[in-house]
Structures are given as C-alpha cells and as structure tokens.
Enzyme design. Sequence first.
Site, PDB file in Angstrom:
ATOM      1  N   CYS A 129      -5.162 -37.827 -21.905  1.00 15.76           N
ATOM      2  CA  CYS A 129      -5.440 -36.785 -20.904  1.00 15.76           C
ATOM      3  C   CYS A 129      -6.838 -36.182 -21.026  1.00 15.76           C
ATOM      4  CB  CYS A 129      -4.391 -35.683 -20.998  1.00 15.76           C
ATOM      5  SG  CYS A 129      -2.727 -36.347 -20.945  1.00 15.76           S
TER       6      CYS A 129
ATOM      7  N   HIS B 262      -6.823 -29.216 -18.128  1.00 13.54           N
ATOM      8  CA  HIS B 262      -5.813 -30.270 -17.958  1.00 13.54           C
ATOM      9  C   HIS B 262      -4.517 -29.584 -17.502  1.00 13.54           C
ATOM     10  CE1 HIS B 262      -3.195 -33.535 -18.462  1.00 13.54           C
ATOM     11  NE2 HIS B 262      -2.716 -33.195 -19.644  1.00 13.54           N
TER      12      HIS B 262
ATOM     13  N   ASN C  42       1.660 -33.218 -14.276  1.00 12.94           N
ATOM     14  CA  ASN C  42       0.678 -33.715 -15.233  1.00 12.94           C
ATOM     15  C   ASN C  42       0.325 -35.163 -14.883  1.00 12.94           C
ATOM     16  OD1 ASN C  42      -0.650 -34.767 -17.452  1.00 12.94           O
ATOM     17  ND2 ASN C  42       0.672 -33.795 -18.965  1.00 12.94           N
TER      18      ASN C  42
HETATM   19  O1  UT7 Z   1      -0.656 -34.384 -21.278  1.00 16.88           O
HETATM   20  C1  UT7 Z   1       0.337 -34.453 -22.245  1.00 16.88           C
HETATM   21  C2  UT7 Z   1       0.471 -33.167 -22.853  1.00 16.88           C
HETATM   22  N1  UT7 Z   1       1.841 -32.763 -22.959  1.00 16.88           N
HETATM   23  C3  UT7 Z   1       2.137 -31.474 -22.889  1.00 16.88           C
HETATM   24  O2  UT7 Z   1       1.302 -30.637 -22.694  1.00 16.88           O
HETATM   25  C4  UT7 Z   1       3.565 -31.074 -23.154  1.00 16.88           C
HETATM   26  C5  UT7 Z   1       3.604 -29.845 -24.039  1.00 16.88           C
HETATM   27  N2  UT7 Z   1       4.962 -29.346 -24.183  1.00 16.88           N
HETATM   28  C6  UT7 Z   1       5.590 -28.685 -23.171  1.00 16.88           C
HETATM   29  O3  UT7 Z   1       5.028 -28.492 -22.116  1.00 16.88           O
HETATM   30  C7  UT7 Z   1       6.946 -28.146 -23.439  1.00 16.88           C
HETATM   31  O4  UT7 Z   1       7.245 -28.266 -24.825  1.00 16.88           O
HETATM   32  C8  UT7 Z   1       8.066 -28.844 -22.616  1.00 16.88           C
HETATM   33  C9  UT7 Z   1       7.914 -28.511 -21.148  1.00 16.88           C
HETATM   34  C10 UT7 Z   1       8.019 -30.356 -22.830  1.00 16.88           C
HETATM   35  C11 UT7 Z   1       9.416 -28.324 -23.060  1.00 16.88           C
HETATM   36  O5  UT7 Z   1       9.465 -26.900 -22.866  1.00 16.88           O
HETATM   37  P1  UT7 Z   1       9.977 -25.943 -24.036  1.00 16.88           P
HETATM   38  O6  UT7 Z   1       9.928 -24.581 -23.517  1.00 16.88           O
HETATM   39  O7  UT7 Z   1       9.158 -26.268 -25.258  1.00 16.88           O
HETATM   40  O8  UT7 Z   1      11.461 -26.402 -24.193  1.00 16.88           O
HETATM   41  P2  UT7 Z   1      12.197 -26.906 -25.507  1.00 16.88           P
HETATM   42  O9  UT7 Z   1      11.767 -28.283 -25.853  1.00 16.88           O
HETATM   43  O10 UT7 Z   1      12.098 -25.831 -26.561  1.00 16.88           O
HETATM   44  O11 UT7 Z   1      13.680 -26.963 -25.006  1.00 16.88           O
HETATM   45  C12 UT7 Z   1      14.407 -25.766 -24.705  1.00 16.88           C
HETATM   46  C13 UT7 Z   1      15.740 -26.184 -24.130  1.00 16.88           C
HETATM   47  C14 UT7 Z   1      16.449 -27.264 -24.940  1.00 16.88           C
HETATM   48  O12 UT7 Z   1      17.834 -27.010 -24.894  1.00 16.88           O
HETATM   49  P3  UT7 Z   1      18.578 -26.293 -26.124  1.00 16.88           P
HETATM   50  O13 UT7 Z   1      18.338 -27.205 -27.289  1.00 16.88           O
HETATM   51  O14 UT7 Z   1      17.917 -24.974 -26.272  1.00 16.88           O
HETATM   52  O15 UT7 Z   1      19.984 -26.241 -25.662  1.00 16.88           O
HETATM   53  C15 UT7 Z   1      16.149 -28.524 -24.192  1.00 16.88           C
HETATM   54  O16 UT7 Z   1      17.152 -29.502 -24.353  1.00 16.88           O
HETATM   55  O17 UT7 Z   1      15.523 -26.738 -22.830  1.00 16.88           O
HETATM   56  C16 UT7 Z   1      16.181 -28.005 -22.747  1.00 16.88           C
HETATM   57  N3  UT7 Z   1      15.442 -28.831 -21.815  1.00 16.88           N
HETATM   58  C17 UT7 Z   1      15.682 -28.807 -20.504  1.00 16.88           C
HETATM   59  N4  UT7 Z   1      16.576 -28.121 -19.766  1.00 16.88           N
HETATM   60  C18 UT7 Z   1      16.578 -28.320 -18.447  1.00 16.88           C
HETATM   61  C19 UT7 Z   1      14.424 -29.695 -22.066  1.00 16.88           C
HETATM   62  N5  UT7 Z   1      14.021 -30.252 -20.914  1.00 16.88           N
HETATM   63  C20 UT7 Z   1      14.787 -29.721 -19.939  1.00 16.88           C
HETATM   64  C21 UT7 Z   1      14.836 -29.895 -18.545  1.00 16.88           C
HETATM   65  N6  UT7 Z   1      15.748 -29.171 -17.846  1.00 16.88           N
HETATM   66  N7  UT7 Z   1      14.008 -30.738 -17.886  1.00 16.88           N
END
Ligand code: UT7
Length: 333
Positions: free
Chosen positions: A115, A260, A290
């Site tokens: 990216c 980005h 993204n």
């Molecule tokens: O260019 C590449 C660069 N990549 C990035 O910049 C990605 C950086 N990371 C992020 O943007 C975030 O970490 C994510 C958007 C990928 C995830 O968001 P988060 O706030 O960090 O969520 P999390 O991984 O802490 O997950 C929280 C909860 C989990 O459930 P439990 O374990 O709390 O029950 C996940 O399973 O959200 C759940 N979850 C979802 N729920 C509904 C994860 N993805 C989803 C989804 N819909 N799509």
Amino acid sequence: MEKTTGVKILGVGRYVPELVATNDDYAKIVETSDEWITQRTGIKTRHISDGEPTYYLGAMSAKEAIENAGIAAEDIGLILVTTCTPDYFTPSTACLIQRELGVVGCPAIDLNCACSGFVYAVDMARRYLLCDDIKYVLVVAAEELSKFVDYSDRSTCILFGDAAAAVVLEKSEDTLFSSFLAADGSGAGYLASRAMLTINPFRQTDSEFDMQMPEPNKHYLLQDGKEVYKFATKAMPYAVEKACEAAGIEPDDLDAIIPHQANIRIIETAAKHLHVPIDKMVLNIADYGNTSSASIPNAFYDGIESGRIKHGDKVCFVGFGGGLTYGACIVEY
Ligand code: UT7
C-alpha cells in the site's frame, strides 16, 4: 521552507470498475452488518472487478492522466507501476500497460511496496528525473485486491476494493519536495499473500522450508488486523513528521494530507497525533474502501476533482502497508 528540485504533477487519471459492492452485499456472504463495517472502518462501498484485469484498470487510468497532462504518450521516458496484485509474475504489469498505451521503447518497471507503493514510486520517479535524460515519468498504481481476498474471512474481505490511478510527472526546479521512506521487515508476517511453492522434479525433501510466515489459505491475503492497526497508527504520523522535518515545515503548514485509505479510525488517530484537524485529510474511503497502492492517488484525484486541492497547495502523500512498508512524500501541486 526549503525549496529544491522536485516534481511537477502534470496530469492525473483514475479508473475503477463499474461493479459496486455495498456493506449489505457483504452481509449476504459473511456474518457482518452495515453498522459494524461503517463504525469500525468508515467504508460503505467498494468497486470490484467484473473480470477486468489489473493492467486494464491501470492502462485506463494512465490514458486519462496522459490526456490530462496534455503530452504525447511517446514522450514518456519511464513507466513505473505499483501493484501487489498483478495479473502475471511475468510480464510485468508495466509492460502490459505499455502495450495497451501503444508506446513501446521506454523502460517499464513494476514496484511492489504494497500500500506504500505510490509514495515510493513518486520518490523513485523524482530520482530518475534528476539523474536521467527522461522528461516525463508515468506512475500508475493499479490494484485488484478482489483476486486475493478470502471472501470467507469477514475481518479482511470487507476492507478491500479495486482501483487504479495515475499521474504524469516532470522535473520542477525550485519547488517544495521531501520524502521519507522506510520498511520494517520484522512485521512481514502481519500482512501476506503467498506466491508459488517450490515444485521441481529434483526435489528430495518433503517438508516445506520454514519461511517464518503464517500459513495462508492458498494465495489468499492473510492479515493480523490488530498488529497492522497498531503499526499504522504510529507509522503514519511518524512518516508525515519526518517528511515535514526534511522540508522545514510543520504538519499544520500542509494544505492537504492524502493518507492511505485503510480505516477511518487509523486516519483520525494520525490526525490527532499530528495535531491537525481531520479536514486536513483528504478522504474517499467510504466510496472505495482500501485499494492498496491505488488508494492515495485515487483520493488525490477526488481531491482535485472536488476543488479541495488546488495548484500551489502543499500536499503530503502518506502510506503504510504490507512488508511492512511506510513513507510520506511532500510535493507542491
Ligand atoms: O492496507 C492494509 C492495511 N490494513 C489495515 O490497515 C487494517 C488494519 N486493521 C483494521 O483496520 C482493523 O483491525 C479491522 C477493521 C481489520 C478489524 O477491526 P477491529 O476493531 O480491530 O476489530 P477486531 O479484530 O478487534 O474484532 C472485534 C470483533 C471480533 O469479535 P469478538 O471476538 O469480539 O466476538 C471480530 O470477530 O469484531 C468481529 N469482526 C466482525 N464483526 C462483524 C471482525 N470482522 C467483522 C465483521 N463484521 N466484518
């Protein structure tokens, strides 16, 4: 503010597939909701390929950039293409785009810095413009993440879209330019998409070499979202600060920061760290998601179209991504 020999952006172009996938469309294929995606990422829709390959998106954006620059395609001295989602290992996407533009002869190079690719490419383009007898460099950022996304993994598939954007650059004396590029390979395992395994008739070992990487599902993109998030919230403001320091300006002196477009929360955190208002950031993440290296020039394109970015503005491109790579580049538009 220190003036130097930098780049002039003569023209911009952008091309996205027509097909659009909304958050509700994703809720039909994985356990998710419009509310979760909007609140956690800021994304509402993404453009997704309906079969058009990466090079085609890139070539279409390049054609617009060349027309917008008002130059003849034959005068391009170098084609630099940033992509981490090519159609082929060889030929390069740059060669395919060159063929599509109908101009053969000049060198054509693919750059894979995930990216951060566009930031790296602008810096590289300037170095070529300074050293070589090259009048114009065409930088094309072309990405088709939909080929690499695992559509059964809700934490990654909702993030990514497809797009291409391009700029034509020429050397500019006595202007503002600075850049800061960096990489941290110790985070290589946090964001990965696998290429080929070693297959040949002479192999004697059955076991796979330990590459110290997570085991992906086929070639699909594997991401440790939390680790990338932590890295991004530090890397983005740091890169802007370093580029500003090199240019002898403060972040608040910038007219626009084009980050980005990965997650709105990462961008908001970066704005806070930099002590700049959020409206300093040019955003279009809601509409495109993204799109890896295409996301910065795509937001730049929208910024120009909407009148948010004007000629003479001090603009900072800042990226981070797989590698891990990061960097920022300041130009006077
Ligand atoms: O260019 C590449 C660069 N990549 C990035 O910049 C990605 C950086 N990371 C992020 O943007 C975030 O970490 C994510 C958007 C990928 C995830 O968001 P988060 O706030 O960090 O969520 P999390 O991984 O802490 O997950 C929280 C909860 C989990 O459930 P439990 O374990 O709390 O029950 C996940 O399973 O959200 C759940 N979850 C979802 N729920 C509904 C994860 N993805 C989803 C989804 N819909 N799509």
